[in-house]
Enzyme design. Structure first.
Site, mmCIF file in Angstrom:
data_model
loop_
_atom_site.group_PDB
_atom_site.id
_atom_site.type_symbol
_atom_site.label_atom_id
_atom_site.label_comp_id
_atom_site.label_asym_id
_atom_site.label_seq_id
_atom_site.Cartn_x
_atom_site.Cartn_y
_atom_site.Cartn_z
ATOM 1 N N ASP A 1 1.011 -0.859 -0.202
ATOM 2 C CA ASP A 1 0.309 -0.243 0.234
ATOM 3 C C ASP A 1 0.952 1.470 -0.064
ATOM 4 O O ASP A 1 1.699 1.524 1.494
ATOM 5 C CB ASP A 1 -1.056 0.207 0.775
ATOM 6 C CG ASP A 1 -1.649 1.402 1.798
ATOM 7 O OD1 ASP A 1 -2.154 1.904 -0.146
ATOM 8 O OD2 ASP A 1 -2.079 1.697 3.085
ATOM 9 N N ASN B 1 -0.260 4.505 -0.502
ATOM 10 C CA ASN B 1 -0.895 5.879 0.258
ATOM 11 C C ASN B 1 -1.695 5.707 1.262
ATOM 12 O O ASN B 1 -2.080 6.709 1.902
ATOM 13 C CB ASN B 1 -1.970 6.530 -0.676
ATOM 14 C CG ASN B 1 -3.009 5.043 -1.254
ATOM 15 O OD1 ASN B 1 -3.112 3.908 -0.819
ATOM 16 N ND2 ASN B 1 -3.829 5.799 -1.740
ATOM 17 N N ASP C 1 -4.416 4.241 2.237
ATOM 18 C CA ASP C 1 -5.189 3.183 2.756
ATOM 19 C C ASP C 1 -5.732 2.216 2.997
ATOM 20 O O ASP C 1 -6.726 1.596 3.542
ATOM 21 C CB ASP C 1 -6.202 3.986 1.653
ATOM 22 C CG ASP C 1 -6.129 3.298 0.288
ATOM 23 O OD1 ASP C 1 -4.855 2.346 0.201
ATOM 24 O OD2 ASP C 1 -6.839 3.131 -0.589
ATOM 25 N N ASP D 1 -1.585 -1.143 -3.567
ATOM 26 C CA ASP D 1 -2.386 -0.659 -4.936
ATOM 27 C C ASP D 1 -0.974 -0.422 -6.382
ATOM 28 O O ASP D 1 -0.062 -0.929 -5.730
ATOM 29 C CB ASP D 1 -2.353 1.154 -4.950
ATOM 30 C CG ASP D 1 -1.506 1.800 -3.230
ATOM 31 O OD1 ASP D 1 -0.114 1.031 -4.217
ATOM 32 O OD2 ASP D 1 -2.236 2.744 -2.914
ATOM 33 N N GLU E 1 -7.327 -20.319 -16.546
ATOM 34 C CA GLU E 1 -7.502 -21.835 -14.983
ATOM 35 C C GLU E 1 -8.955 -22.797 -16.042
ATOM 36 O O GLU E 1 -10.034 -22.243 -16.187
ATOM 37 C CB GLU E 1 -8.224 -20.712 -14.021
ATOM 38 C CG GLU E 1 -8.710 -21.477 -12.769
ATOM 39 C CD GLU E 1 -9.695 -20.342 -12.264
ATOM 40 O OE1 GLU E 1 -9.801 -20.604 -11.045
ATOM 41 O OE2 GLU E 1 -10.209 -19.481 -12.498
ATOM 42 N N HIS F 1 -3.643 -17.141 -5.464
ATOM 43 C CA HIS F 1 -5.247 -16.574 -4.652
ATOM 44 C C HIS F 1 -6.091 -17.453 -3.389
ATOM 45 O O HIS F 1 -7.334 -16.402 -3.072
ATOM 46 C CB HIS F 1 -5.593 -15.783 -5.181
ATOM 47 C CG HIS F 1 -6.007 -15.313 -6.399
ATOM 48 N ND1 HIS F 1 -5.504 -16.507 -7.456
ATOM 49 C CD2 HIS F 1 -8.145 -15.578 -6.884
ATOM 50 C CE1 HIS F 1 -6.498 -16.568 -8.392
ATOM 51 N NE2 HIS F 1 -7.661 -16.001 -7.920
#
Length: 555
Positions: free
Chosen positions: A21, A23, A25, A29, A255, A327
């Site tokens: 990250d 920034n 938040d 990103d 996939e 993931h």
């Protein structure tokens, strides 16, 4: 087989929301990824696969796309993505985008139009069906995230199909206008210089045109025999190849749940002009009793038989994608190794066992650090909508206790992989200066990139050696193209196999247990090519393997 640049490639998967990250938040990103490009380049990989970064309401963390040609504002801007592509290329790294075209978000303009009326020009861009005469759903097809794959629309009096969340309506690939829109979008991204596509559940785009009930209800999701690996899917992929893929020198990976090695060849054989390689899931079921995912002990002999079938089945006739985690799967070291006393040894062992196989290896972010599962306490701690659906199914429909249901969730949850990266011992693991979108694993002070990089004997540096062996060494060809043969196939503690090409032979031997193992193997070891211990024996006829020891020999 004609050589391709991706035959010797190693892919690093990034889940952008959880990577870095920039920034504060709490959400990773694109600028955060750019900040870490030197770290990724230092591993030696030459491909980054990004999970979806497109504009999305984030019902399924970006796999529900509302605009294929815009970027989710929490991730950055199109200019950021173009900067990432350029800066990665400067480091010899190609960016592979996630292509999610079995379905869109219900907030995509296409679906908003489609839903507006039966006579809208985009009505047939999605799959709408009348109820049965009794008002019930059109057929018995199930969804991965809900009990039925059909959602009723009061305004138009029809059901729409969604094989995932009800906010993820399936596109109608039988409509040539849909296919053209998808192909145009693919050209849009390829002209920006990306290196290819990972195609989400691409084997589900072809549905039986008469939409019959599914018959195979004792496995998989109801209806999978009608919407997975349909012959129409192959037709659509050949069209995609002719219209788009064949015009670029790119990596493509599909996939493809529910496939066999034969079907894997249908998708990835170069002569069929469909995809470059596929992800299969057969080995992801070795520790599950049933579709609910109730855990069972891993039978190593069965795991070897599965992996061996794919190694032998596609060699010279297709291409494998090799992975332990991504993931959608828990952390590899917690699942197949030991996330306690032998975490580093077993993490290195798993890397060696996988990376010496035939096919392109994938490293999921943090795997190169030996990151472990994060065992949250209650179902409310979990973000993943699949966990909540499965928990409800187990406790409501099957009467499974909260304790047993949570034990299953904790072990298999996709959130285990989605917990933010641990970059340092600083607060929140150096991932963010704000509040992370998902709670950080408390062990971040002990296991993080900063510590791994400072230790020349770490899991990270072992993975770097593995990448170098495949990409640029005297063994690159035998690793990429060599024939595979299992050794001791019925052994339940030791995983051993050979790779052979043009008179060169490698033997990989891995102890999958925390106990010492003694074995007698044929052949003479010329030298140790790689080991996760400093002083591995070359006495194959009287070999002692220490806990989770893994050795690559030249024979």
């Amino acid at each position: 087989m004609n050589r391709k640049w991706w035959h010797n490639a190693v892919v690093y998967q990034i889940y952008p929301r959880s990577f870095n990250d920039s920034n504060g938040d709490g959400i990773g990103d694109i600028p955060g990824i750019i900040e870490k490009l030197d770290y990724i380049a230092g591993l030696g990989v030459n491909v980054i696969w990004l999970s979806p970064i497109y504009k999305s309401p984030m019902d399924d963390n970006g796999y529900d796309i509302s605009d294929y040609m815009d970027i989710a504002p929490e991730f950055g801007t199109m200019a950021d993505v173009e900067d990432l592509i350029e800066k990665a290329a400067d480091r010899g790294i190609k960016i592979v985008m996630d292509l999610v075209v079995n379905h869109t978000s219900d907030e995509h303009p296409w679906f908003i139009e489609s839903k507006s009326s039966k006579d809208n020009p985009k009505r047939d861009w999605y799959i709408w069906k009348d109820p049965k005469p009794d008002g019930s759903v059109p057929n018995n097809w199930g969804s991965h995230f809900t009990r039925s794959a059909w959602e009723f629309d009061e305004k138009t009096g029809q059901y729409y199909l969604h094989l995932y969340s009800k906010k993820q309506p399936d596109l109608n690939w039988a409509n040539p206008e849909v296919r053209k829109a998808v192909f145009d979008m693919m050209h849009f991204w390829l002209k920006k210089g990306i290196g290819g596509f990972r195609m989400d559940v691409i084997n589900m785009i072809g549905k039986s045109s008469d939409y019959p009930d599914g018959a195979l209800l004792d496995e998989g999701v109801a209806g999978f025999d009608q919407w997975a690996n349909n012959s129409l899917t192959h037709q659509y992929l050949r069209e995609m190849n002719a219209e788009v893929l064949s015009k670029y020198d790119i990596l493509t990976v599909g996939e493809t749940p529910y496939v066999t090695p034969f079907e894997g060849r249908l998708y990835s054989h170069p002569g069929r002009h469909e995809l470059g390689m596929i992800f299969q899931f057969e080995h992801m079921g070795v520790d599950k009793e049933n579709e609910l995912g109730i855990r069972k002990p891993i039978d190593l002999a069965e795991l070897k038989r599965i992996m061996g079938r794919w190694q032998d089945g596609l060699n010279g006739r297709g291409w494998n994608s090799n992975y332990w985690s991504n993931h959608d799967q828990p952390r590899a070291v917690s699942r197949f190794g030991d996330d306690g006393a032998f975490r580093e040894e077993s993490a290195k062992m798993l890397g060696t066992t996988l990376h010496m196989m035939f096919g392109t290896p994938y490293i999921y972010q943090g795997e190169e650090l030996g990151l472990t599962n994060t065992y949250y306490e209650t179902i409310d701690d979990y973000n993943d909508l699949f966990d909540h659906y499965k928990y409800d199914l187990m406790t409501t429909d099957f009467g499974i206790s909260n304790e047993k249901a949570m034990a299953t969730i904790r072990y298999f949850s996709r959130d285990n992989a989605r917990v933010p990266m641990r970059w340092s011992s600083e607060e929140n693991g150096g991932f963010t200066t704000g509040t992370p979108w998902l709670k950080i694993n408390p062990n971040y002070k002990e296991i993080n990139a900063e510590k791994e990089l400072a230790n020349k004997d770490s899991v990270f540096y072992h993975y770097r050696k593995l990448v170098a062996l495949r990409r640029d060494s005297e063994y690159s060809d035998v690793i990429a193209y060599g024939r595979h043969a299992l050794v001791l196939p019925d052994d339940k503690a030791v995983y051993a196999y050979t790779r052979m090409l043009d008179g060169k032979e490698l033997l990989v031997v891995s102890n999958f247990t925390g106990e010492e193992q003694k074995r007698s193997l044929e052949g003479k070891a010329v030298k140790v090519v790689l080991s996760n211990y400093d002083d591995s024996s070359t006495m194959l006829q009287d070999l002692t393997l220490r806990p989770y020891e893994s050795v690559v020999y030249e024979i």
